[in-house]
Structure formats: structure tokens, C-alpha cells
Write a protein that holds these residues in place. Structure first.
Motif: not given
Lengths: 243, 988
Positions: B730, B732, B766-768, B908, B931, B934-935, B939-940, B955
Motif C-alpha cells: 500500500r 503508506i 494508509g497503514e495497518v 484513524c 485492508s 487502509a488502501w 490509518g488503522i 504493515d
């Protein structure tokens, strides 16, 4: 093999309308140490609470000493020798250590001589408590609190002692001490059921192991067959079936 | 200035009345500590002891047997009360149980009235003579009461401290479950505490009977002042309670001697109100709070940098649909604005049938026919008073049933409205309708003031203050003769002109049947308005606050403001009812609106059912009708005849709470559901149509019906489906380089133990980011700190690059940081659709008036919100959106929580173990949805134990152990580290 001392047969239980446990069967033999393993949320605590009548059982039976128990009466179960040290210990923090122990002996409160004898043997098992008898329970360290929780349960003269995650918040070395005293209790003839995430220690001392995930027992067997569980590493926590 | 002797006298009599408060308070404390119940029957025990003693002495019984009888009667009454209590009420401590004790109090009152009559009984003194202190002659009995108090305090204090049973009581108060696990039978301790409380009441009754005369009505006021004393002792500390009770007595006595003897009670109630106000002020950042309360719309304070990453929810839902590959019953393509699309979808949803509708139509028909049944004038009056009560009760249902707030003094607003109306019209010659308007405004303003005072504190404060204010208001209107006409009412005022009866178009309606019909029409309108209120956004918000206030705040609802709206509405409704009441009687007098009005309103809504907006109406009608029938069938003038209404309202209250705690409406619905299950044909008749699957029956049966087929299907074993990884890494941080949420050096300790020690963590857009670690590692604490639920002892939180210091959960959620809880906090008594709709619309303001008339634009927005909510829920494969959340499987409840968080359109998302209790299929689906989010740039932060899920979608992984950051890296790297293995599995 004799009849199991504690037998849980096909129980479903949970909070509200929908269950956490599904069709759980566990047998515990007299004088053994049984380990219930599984990741968080597997249903270990709920199983214990269901046995003691603290959560509603919707199906199945719990029998103790061969007869089905009245699950509504927690205090009665404790009086008949089935004792639980719950997760987080549930001490009476503002009361003194000796009052906590006194209340553990509540079912036998008329037997003063017996109380003194029990107190002596508990303090023998957990010497660090001796100097703290007059201190409030909240002033103890985590390990001492765990000792007090187990000690309080022992004051009620249990035949079966259920312990829910005694390792929680303890340094590994302290937990080792606690487990060794459990081992000592077993050699005195008590029956112990231990719910744990701390796999290696639990497996080392257990006679029999049940592995739970998602509200059911997914595997059971002698401790020896679980000895390599630790080598599967963290994967066990993911609950790969048959891990 | 009073002389020294007078001072002694004041203090002496103050001490003796203070002792009564103190010992009643002691009874409250004892029972509350052991059982968690506020036992309002405590005052009735005293009354019973006093009446038994006085009555039997007058009847010629000797002192000793009379005392014995007076001690035995309340003890036995308390014993019966505790034995009738359900087993699970033991330790419940909820409002329901407290209200049931009100029922016992009413029944005891009726019993005393029946046996000993309504007039005060003068008891011969137990001890004669006086003791002189200084030059003040103090009656010996007053000293006896003081002595009794000291002994009671000593016995109870020592008993709690030094006996094993007393220690067991203390232990039960500290931790009920732990006590039961120590083999302590809490049920037996409850019985003991009630018996002791009854005995205390009896002792005090004997003491006070010989000091002053007692009537059957003395119980409630005695109980209430004792309740205040117990509140001063925080329902826990015996010594503080006694000191508080004595202080109330002495201060009241001195003030009544030096300032005014008429208003000594008012002064005591005033002390309470000032005390609550003090706590409220101490608790609150007052200016900020008033600003928050008055702010009509939520601030849109989203930090600019986070706004850009807000997600297109609709797209998410569609993506999730596409990927799922499961049947999607209600999913449609992109939503757009075209109205017909969503209405078409909505009509396909299994609509929850409102079972109240059938009942309401039946009731309305009954109401229209009613005056034709019986032409008796008393019957007409009963019907009018029932409707007037129904108006106030409907308001109380909104406050109590939806918002979970208890007001024990709702009758005060009747009194205010009634007196406003009567005084303005009679003394000042105002137009009647103008006077009604002013009455509404005055009630609303007083409601606002009380609400501002109490609604920030925990629930019991509102009950206390409304009760005290009601009693004070009653005392004032009874005694302020020059203004109100005193106990004779406004018609006794010398300057009063007679109020003209209601007339329309030259026709006098007066007090005849036409008044009833007009009132009926108005009541129907009010009930419909209440229904609209309940089913609109404001009603959903109120229910959420009543269900779980912190969680509601996390969804973005301002709890104080919402509760205030409910309280002011209920006050205004009671004010209207009071004004109409005075219009009907053409006068106001204090006898109309005594404390019984307040108590009866509670009886009505509990009997009818607090969870339904029709509960107040139905309860008022049923109880009034039952009382009417009973009274008209008892010989007039017989002692039983005057007590029978008390038996009916008290008995109904107890019986309903015992056997159908959700009230008659719920009981009828269950019955309907059972019949429906027996016969589908009958169900079709009752419900009108048969919906999909078992859901209609289930909703008809209040969630107790069959669980339906759909969830079973969802729970079928599915082959462990591997979560597909997204095709490419992704992007990020592609939207902005700064983290959405950054925690720097956060430390949090509990009782000296560090749960979190200098932990830093950043969530990038954009990140997990997965947060893992063994039990007790501090993961939940970290999420609490990062989402504004806990203030760290040290360290800093920043959102969108801006440091935040004292943000509460609501403001965090407005800035785009939304979380879920480890134990789902999903407003269990709401449907999944309502809970998520609430989250969608919570950023809008909740217009009360628009809600009441179902303003078309509001309904339009609501439909959109509902559609979006349905799609979000469907995207997580929750199909049965009309079921109560607490009847869903745990896994699905968790997913409702996730859907609710997604509906806030967060930048978030913080999820605390979202996969616990989910089956493999559900977990895979959840992973897919996260997922996708996040795409889209969210932010997760994911706290999770399920390593499959973590490996599949994270990630980055951060490992916590014992409050410290152990390590971080990619999932693969972290899992290989020995230190992580050690933390999890322990040493071999």
C-alpha cells in the motif's frame, strides 16, 4: 480409571442471549494438575465462571463428585470444596491480609482451631505473607497478591482449586515460584486446574492439557504430547488447528 | 438574638430530629453497602414502628408489649420484602430495584392507613419528665432518641468492623463476586441487612412516636431526609452519615428557630441542593461546560491534515461487497441522491413492526368509548386525571426509559405549571392560554436549571435534587399564604377573580365530557410527538446515552446536552399538564400535587413499561382504571376503601417489576409473540404481514423469540479461508507525510504499577499498525490514552500534527480518531441499524422540534443515514440489522462496533481485539474490509491476538510487554524474535 472428580459435559454458556462457550467437555481426575491453554478470548475464563455458576449455562452439565451441581449457588459450591482464584485475583484490597484470609475461611468460621491450623499451613506455603498480615492487601506486590489470592482460596479447604491466569502481571521468575507451590499442593492430594497463556511452564507441570480456541476445546491429551507446543512458537496463539 | 437557653433548646430538638435522619440514613447505608440497593422503604419502617406503637398504646396495650410489637412489625415487613426480591436483584442496585422498594413503601403506607386510620395518633410518652441543661428543660424522650442513635451507630460500626459476618458484609460491598467465591452467601447477608434495617426503623419509630404524633404518611418524608443523610455519607460511611443526619437536624432546627419555623424543611432540602451544586462545580470546568452545553452545533474542528484522508464510505461498502463474494441481500450500487433508490431498498428490509401500534389503536378506541360506558361524574374526573398524568408520564418515559435518568420529583413541574396558570389568571387577570404558555416556559426554565446542576453528575443526584426540590416547592406553596392562598389554594386568595371555565366558539366546555375529548386529542398528539422524538436522531442519541454514556460520547454525542433536552422536555410536558389540571379545576391548591404525584408518575411508567413511548399512557390508564374499579367496589368510608388505591399502585409496581420488569407493554408483546408462534395465521392478523424469516416474530417477542435462521447460516463452519493479501504494497503515507496520530513518551500508572512506560508510537495514513503483546502488556491502556479515554501521567498525544492535551473522547472522534472496545460497547438494547445510523448522523445537530414533527428534510437525511448504515453493516455481513444488538452472536456484536466506528468516517481507526470471538470466515471478511480502508488512506491501529490476521494485513507490528515497547518491525521479523516468543510463552 476412577470416576472424574469434576466433569464438564457439553456445556454452552455465555453472557446475554448468545454464548461464548460451545459444547465444551473437560474431565478432571482427583489429585492431578490440569492445564487449560488457549489464546485470549478462547473461553477459558468463561469456562471457569460457568463451572462456578457465575455465568449462565445454557446447555450441558457440570458434575462434581458424581452429582450434578446447582449452578445458581456459587457460595454453596465453594463451601462444598470447589474454589476459584479468578483472573485479576479479586482480593479485598482495602482490608488487611489477615482479614482476607479470615474471609477465605468463612465457610468454616465456627471452627477456630481448624482456622489456625489452615492459617499456619498457608503461611508455610507462602512465607512472604507472614510479615504482611496486618498490611492492607493493596500494599502487596503482584506476586504476593497472587499468593494471598491462592492462600485465601486454600483457607476454604478446597478439594479442587481452579486458577485463572495466575501468571498475569507476574515476572516469569515469580510465576515459577507460584507454580512450584501449586505443584506442592498437588503432591498433598489437591486437584488443580490451571488456565494459562504461559504455555511452557504450564505444560511442564501439568498432567493433562486441554487446548481451547473460539469457545471450544480443540484438542486434549497428556502433557507429554503437548511438550513441543512451545516450539511451534507464536503460531499457537493464532490457533492453527492441530498446532 | 436567641438566649443561651433557647440555643440549648434548638440544639436539643435539632439533635433529636437529626437522630431520626441519622438512623434512617444508617439503614440506607447498611442495605446499600451489602446489597447495592437504595431502599426507599426505610422511612416506612420508621412510620410502621411509630404507628404500631402509638396505635397499640392508645388501644390499651402495655408499654413493653407495644414496644415489642413495634420492633417486630417493621422487621417482619423488611424480611418479607427481601424474601420477595428476585435472587438476581441481590446486588443489582439498578433503578428498577430501587423503584420496587418505593412500591413496598407505598404498600406499607396503605397497610398503616387501613389498620390505624388517617389521623395522627398521640402516643403516651414512653418516658416522662425533663432533664435540665443550663436552664433549658429538655424532654427525656429526646435524649432517649439520641441515646438510641449512639447505641445503633456503635453496634453497627463495631459489628461491621470486628465480627466475621460484619467483615463479610464489608467484603461483599467491595467485591460481590469475590465474596461469593470466598464461600460467603451474599443472599443471606442481604436478608440480615434488611432485617437489621427493619429493626432500626422499629426502634426509631418507638422513639419518634413518643416525641411527636405520627401519621401513615410520615414514612416518605422521613425516608427522604434519611436518604439525604445517607447521600452525605456517600451511601458507604456510617459515621459520616450519622454526622450528616445530625447536622441536618441541628442546622434545620437552629434556622427554623432564628429565621423561620415554617420553612425549616425547605432549609434542609436547600442544604442538599447546595451540596450537590458544590460537587457539580468542583467536578466541572464550568465555563467550558456551559459553552459546550449551549453550543448548538458540534464544532467541526477536524485538523486540516486529517480531513484530506477521510474516506469515501460508500466506496468502501461497495468494495467490500465486491470482494466478499457472499450473497448481498440489500446491497445496491452507488447511492447517489436519487430518492427512489434507497426507498426501494428500505421497503425491502424486514421492517420492525411496532407492536405498540395495535395496542395504541385499541386504547384510543377505548378512550373514545370510555365516557359512554359510565356516566358517573367521578368516572369522568378519573379519566381526565389519568390523561393529565399520562402527559407527564410520557415526558418521564423519554427521560427515564430512553435516557436512563431518574427523576423522583416530576410532580414539582405539575405544581409549578398549575400555580403559574392559576395565579396569573386569578390574581392578575391574564388570558388563560397566555398563562398556559408562561406555565410551560417557567417549568422548562426550572427544569433547565436543575438539569444544569445535576446532569453532569452520576444519575442518583438528579433523583435526589428533584425530590428535594419537589418537597421544598410543596412546603412553600402550602405556607406562603399571601401569595398562593396556602393550603386552601388560590380560590382562597382575597384578590382572586374566579377563573372562567374553558370555552370555545362561545360554547362553554367547562368540566364536562368535551374537556375530556379535547384532552384526549391533545394527549394523542403528545404521544405521537414523543414517538417521533424517540425514533429520530435525538431519540437514538438519548438511548445511546442511557445505554452507555462513555461509548455514546465516543460516537460523538454530547451526553449532557442530550440528557438536558430530555429533562427539559419532560419538565415542559409536566408543566403543560399542571396548567391544564388547574384549568380543569379552575384553581390550584397544594393537595393536588403532593409528593404522591411524583411517585405515581413513576408507578405509571414502570407499570406501562419504560422502554416504550406508550408506556406512560398505558400505565396511567391501567392504574387509574384499576384504582377506580377497586374504589367503586369497596364500601365507601371503610378503612380499607381509603387504603385500596395505595395497595393497587404499590402492589402493581412490585408485581410488574417482579414478573414483567419491562412493563405491561413488553408483557403483552411477549404474549403476542407467543401466540404468533403458535399460530402463523393469528400472527398475520396481529402483525399485518409476515416478514422475512423469523425476524418479525423475534422483534415482536422483544428479542426473546427464536434466533432465526440467518445467523446460524453465518456461523456454519467455514474452511479457514486465508486472507488474500493486497496485490501490491500500500502507498503508506502517500497523502501526507505526517502521522495521523502520534503518541510520544506516554506513561500511565495505576496504584503505583506502571501500565505504560514511556511508549511512543505513530500511526501513518494508509497503514495497518498492529499492536501485540501478552495479556496485561498495556495494549488497552495505550489505546485508551491515544483515543482520549485516559489522560496519560506523562507524554504527549498529537492528532494531525497538532498536540492535544485535554481532549475528551467526543472531541477526539470529531477530529477523526475513532475506536472500538475490547468488550463491545454497542448499546445492546438498540438495533444494529439504529446504532450505526446514530454514528452516521451524529455529526449533524439533533433538532428537537423538527424531530417531533418529522420534518421532511430530517426524514430524508435519516433515510440516507439508514441506508448508509445498512450498507456498512451488510459489507461486514451483518444482515439482520433490525435485531437487538445484544441478541446477536458476540462476533457480530464486535462487527457492529466496527461498523459504527467506520460510520464516523474516521481518519484513524483504533480497534481493540476486533477479531476475538469471530469465526474464521468473519475474521477473513474483517481483514478484507480493514485492508480496503487502509488502501483508501485510513490509518488503522489494531490490537489483536489473532496472528493470522496480523500477519495478513499489518504493515508494521509493535510489541508491548509489561508496559514497555519491546520491539517493532514487519510481522515476519517480529515473530521470529526470541524476546517476543519469551514474552508470550514464558520461559521453559
Amino acid at each position: 480409571m476412577s470416576e472424574p472428580l469434576l466433569e464438564v459435559t457439553g456445556i454452552s454458556a455465555g453472557y446475554g442471549a448468545i454464548g461464548v462457550l460451545r459444547d465444551v467437555t473437560v474431565k478432571v481426575e482427583r489429585g492431578t494438575l490440569t492445564a487449560i491453554l488457549g489464546p485470549n478470548g478462547a473461553g477459558k475464563s468463561t469456562l471457569f465462571k460457568a463451572i462456578l455458576g457465575l455465568v449462565k449455562v445454557t446447555a450441558g452439565t457440570v458434575s462434581y463428585k458424581g452429582s450434578v451441581v446447582d449452578r445458581a449457588d456459587t457460595a454453596g459450591l465453594v463451601r462444598s470444596g470447589l474454589s476459584l482464584v479468578p483472573e485479576g485475583r479479586a482480593l479485598f484490597p482495602s482490608m488487611t491480609v489477615s482479614d482476607n484470609l479470615l474471609l477465605g475461611a468463612y465457610p468454616h468460621r465456627r471452627d477456630r482451631a481448624g482456622y489456625r491450623k489452615d492459617l499456619e499451613s498457608v503461611l508455610e506455603l507462602f512465607p512472604p505473607l507472614v510479615s504482611k498480615l496486618r498490611a492492607p492487601a493493596s500494599s502487596l506486590s503482584g506476586g504476593q497478591q497472587q499468593m494471598l489470592a491462592i492462600g485465601r482460596a486454600l483457607m476454604g479447604r478446597p478439594e479442587v482449586l481452579l486458577l485463572d491466569e495466575p501468571s498475569l502481571g507476574l515476572a516469569p521468575i515469580v510465576f515459577q515460584q507460584v507454580v512450584r507451590s501449586l505443584d506442592q499442593l498437588r503432591t498433598q492430594g489437591r486437584t488443580i486446574v490451571l488456565a494459562e497463556q504461559n504455555v511452557r511452564t504450564a505444560v511442564k507441570y501439568a498432567d493433562r492439557v486441554f487446548l481451547m480456541r473460539n469457545g471450544t476445546v480443540i484438542e486434549e491429551g497428556d502433557a507429554a504430547s503437548f511438550a513441543d507446543l512451545g516450539d511451534h512458537g507464536i503460531g499457537y496463539l493464532a490457533g492453527h488447528r492441530g498446532a | 438574638m436567641p438566649s443561651f437557653t433557647e440555643w440549648i433548646l434548638f440544639i436539643g430538638s435539632g439533635l433529636s430530629s437529626g437522630c431520626v435522619y441519622a438512623v434512617v440514613g444508617l439503614g440506607f447505608v447498611l442495605v446499600a453497602r451489602v446489597t447495592g440497593i437504595f431502599n426507599f422503604a426505610q422511612g416506612a419502617y420508621v412510620m410502621l414502628g411509630a404507628v404500631v406503637y402509638a396505635g397499640e398504646r392508645v388501644a390499651g396495650l402495655g408499654a413493653v408489649p407495644a414496644v415489642a410489637l413495634a420492633l417486630a412489625a417493621p422487621t417482619a415487613a423488611a424480611g418479607v420484602q427481601v424474601l420477595l426480591m428476585r435472587n438476581d436483584e441481590d446486588g443489582d442496585g439498578g433503578f428498577g430495584t430501587a423503584i420496587a422498594t418505593l412500591g413496598y413503601s407505598i404498600v406499607l403506607e396503605g397497610f398503616a392507613l387501613w389498620i390505624w386510620g388517617e389521623y395522627p395518633i398521640p402516643a403516651p410518652a414512653l418516658l416522662k419528665g425533663t432533664i435540665t441543661i443550663g436552664q433549658a428543660p429538655l424532654p427525656t424522650e429526646e435524649l432517649l432518641v439520641v441515646l438510641l442513635t449512639v447505641v445503633a451507630l456503635a453496634v453497627i460500626g463495631a459489628g461491621l468492623r470486628y465480627t466475621t459476618v460484619g467483615k463479610a458484609m464489608q467484603a461483599t460491598a467491595i467485591n460481590r463476586t469475590a465474596a461469593r467465591l470466598s464461600g460467603i452467601s451474599t443472599r443471606r447477608l442481604s436478608v440480615i441487612s434488611f432485617l437489621v434495617a427493619g429493626l432500626l426503623g422499629g426502634m426509631l419509630g418507638v422513639g419518634s412516636a413518643s416525641v411527636s404524633t405520627v401519621t401513615y404518611q410520615a414514612g416518605l418524608t422521613t425516608g427522604i431526609v434519611g436518604f439525604i443523610a445517607a447521600a452525605l455519607g456517600e451511601f458507604r460511611y456510617p459515621v459520616r452519615t450519622v454526622v450528616g443526619g445530625l447536622a441536618l437536624g441541628v442546622v434545620g432546627s437552629i434556622l427554623s428557630g432564628t429565621v423561620s419555623s415554617t420553612y425549616s424543611e425547605v432549609i434542609v432540602y436547600g442544604i442538599l441542593i447546595v451540596w450537590v451544586a458544590g460537587r457539580s462545580l468542583r467536578n466541572a470546568d464550568f465555563r467550558g461546560w456551559i459553552a459546550g452545553v449551549l453550543r448548538s452545533k458540534p464544532r467541526s474542528t477536524t485538523a486540516p491534515s486529517t480531513a484530506s484522508v477521510r474516506v469515501d464510505l460508500e466506496a468502501t461498502a461497495v468494495v467490500a461487497d465486491r470482494v466478499g463474494g457472499q450473497p448481498k441481500p440489500y446491497a445496491v450500487g452507488g447511492m447517489g441522491d436519487s430518492g427512489h433508490r434507497y426507498s426501494a431498498v428500505l421497503s425491502r428490509l424486514p421492517r420492525a413492526v411496532s407492536p405498540g401500534r395495535v395496542l395504541l389503536m385499541a386504547l384510543l378506541a377505548f378512550g373514545i368509548m370510555l365516557p359512554l360506558v359510565d356516566t358517573n361524574r367521578i368516572f369522568d374526573q378519573t379519566a381526565v386525571f389519568a390523561l393529565l398524568a399520562a402527559l407527564g408520564a410520557t415526558g418521564l418515559v423519554l427521560l427515564m426509559g430512553l435516557g436512563g435518568q431518574l427523576s423522583l420529583g416530576q410532580g414539582m413541574f405539575y405544581l409549578l405549571g398549575g400555580y403559574c396558570f392559576a395565579l396569573l389568571v386569578a390574581s392578575h387577570g391574564w388570558n388563560e392560554w397566555l398563562a398556559v404558555l408562561v406555565a410551560i416556559v417557567v417549568s422548562a426554565v426550572v427544569g433547565l436549571a436543575i438539569g444544569l446542576l445535576c446532569l453532569r453528575l452520576e444519575g442518583i443526584n438528579l433523583a435526589l435534587v428533584t425530590l428535594a426540590a419537589d418537597l421544598a416547592a410543596i412546603t412553600v406553596v402550602t405556607n406562603f399564604t399571601s401569595l398562593t392562598g396556602g393550603s386552601l389554594g388560590t380560590s382562597a386568595l382575597s384578590n382572586a377573580q374566579p377563573i372562567q371555565p374553558l370555552a370555545a366558539f362561545g360554547v362553554t366546555i367547562g368540566q364536562g365530557k368535551m374537556f375530556y375529548y379535547l384532552l384526549l386529542a391533545f394527549t394523542v398528539l403528545v404521544v405521537l410527538a414523543a414517538r417521533n422524538f424517540a425514533k429520530s436522531g435525538i431519540g437514538r442519541a438519548l438511548r445511546a446515552v442511557g445505554s452507555d454514556e462513555p461509548a455514546a460520547e465516543g460516537v460523538g454525542i454530547p451526553p449532557v446536552r442530550v440528557k438536558l433536552v430530555a429533562f427539559v422536555s419532560s419538565a415542559a410536558l409536566a408543566g403543560i399538564a399542571g396548567a391544564l389540571w388547574a384549568y380543569y379545576l379552575l384553581a390550584a391548591d397544594p393537595g393536588q400535587w403532593g409528593l404522591t404525584v411524583s411517585i405515581n408518575l413513576i408507578v405509571y411508567i414502570v407499570v406501562g413499561g419504560v422502554t416504550s413511548v406508550y408506556g406512560g399512557l398505558i400505565g396511567a390508564c391501567v392504574v387509574s382504571l384499576a384504582s377506580y374499579i377497586a374504589v367503586s367496589n369497596v364500601a365507601p368510608g371503610s378503612p380499607f376503601g381509603s387504603a385500596v388505591t395505595l395497595f393497587i399502585s404499590g402492589g402493581l409496581l412490585i408485581a410488574v417489576l417482579r414478573f414483567a420488569p419491562a412493563g405491561l407493554i413488553d408483557g403483552l408483546q411477549r404474549l403476542g409473540g407467543r401466540i404468533g408462534r403458535l399460530s402463523p395465521a393469528l400472527e398475520r392478523v396481529l402483525v399485518g404481514r409476515v416478514g422475512a424469516g423469523g425476524s418479525v416474530v423475534a422483534s415482536f417477542a422483544g428479542g426473546a423469540g427464536p434466533t432465526g435462521a440467518a445467523p446460524e447460516a453465518l456461523h456454519r463452519p467455514v474452511q479457514a479461508a486465508p486472507v488474500p493479501r493486497p496485490p501490491s504494497p500500500r502507498p503508506i503515507g502517500r497523502l501526507c507525510a505526517a502521522p495521523i496520530v502520534a503518541v510520544t513518551g506516554a506513561t500511565k500508572t495505576f496504584g503505583g504499577v506502571a501500565a505504560l512506560l514511556e511508549v511512543s508510537l505513530e500511526v501513518m495514513p494508509g497503514e495497518v499498525l498492529a499492536l501485540i503483546g501478552p495479556n496485561g502488556a498495556g495494549k488497552s491502556t495505550l489505546i485508551n490514552v491515544a483515543s482520549g479515554y485516559m489522560v496519560p501521567d506523562a507524554g504527549e498525544i498529537s492528532v494531525g500534527g497538532r498536540a492535544v492535551s485535554s481532549l475528551n473522547p467526543r472531541e477526539m472522534s470529531e477530529r477523526g480518531v475513532v475506536r472500538t472496545f475490547q468488550t463491545p460497547r454497542t448499546f445492546g438494547d438498540m438495533t444494529a441499524l439504529d446504532a450505526v445510523t446514530l454514528a452516521v448522523e451524529s455529526s449533524r445537530s439533533f433538532g428537537v422540534l423538527r424531530a417531533v414533527v418529522r420534518w421532511p428534510r430530517l426524514v430524508h437525511h435519516e433515510r440516507r443515514a439508514q441506508l448508509l448504515a445498512t450498507k456498512l453493516l451488510n459489507s461486514l455481513e451483518i444482515v439482520d440489522v433490525h435485531r437487538r444488538i445484544d441478541s446477536l452472536p458476540t462476533g457480530q456484536q464486535r462487527l457492529v462496533d466496527v461498523a459504527r466506528a467506520m460510520a464516523k468516517q474516521p481518519a484513524c481507526l483504533m480497534l481493540d481485539e476486533p477479531a476475538a470471538g469471530l469465526n474464521d470466515h468473519e475474521t477473513a471478511k474483517l481483514g478484507q474490509v480493514l485492508s480496503d480502508l487502509a488502501w483508501q488512506g485510513l490509518g488503522i491501529l489494531l490490537v489483536e491476538h489473532d496472528m493470522d490476521l496480523v500477519t495478513a494485513i499489518a504493515d508494521r507490528v509493535v510489541v508491548l510487554d509489561q508496559g514497555r515497547l519491546l520491539t517493532q518491525g514487519t510481522p515476519e521479523d517480529v515473530m521470529r524474535e526470541e524476546s517476543v516468543l519469551l514474552a508470550y510463552l514464558g520461559e521453559g
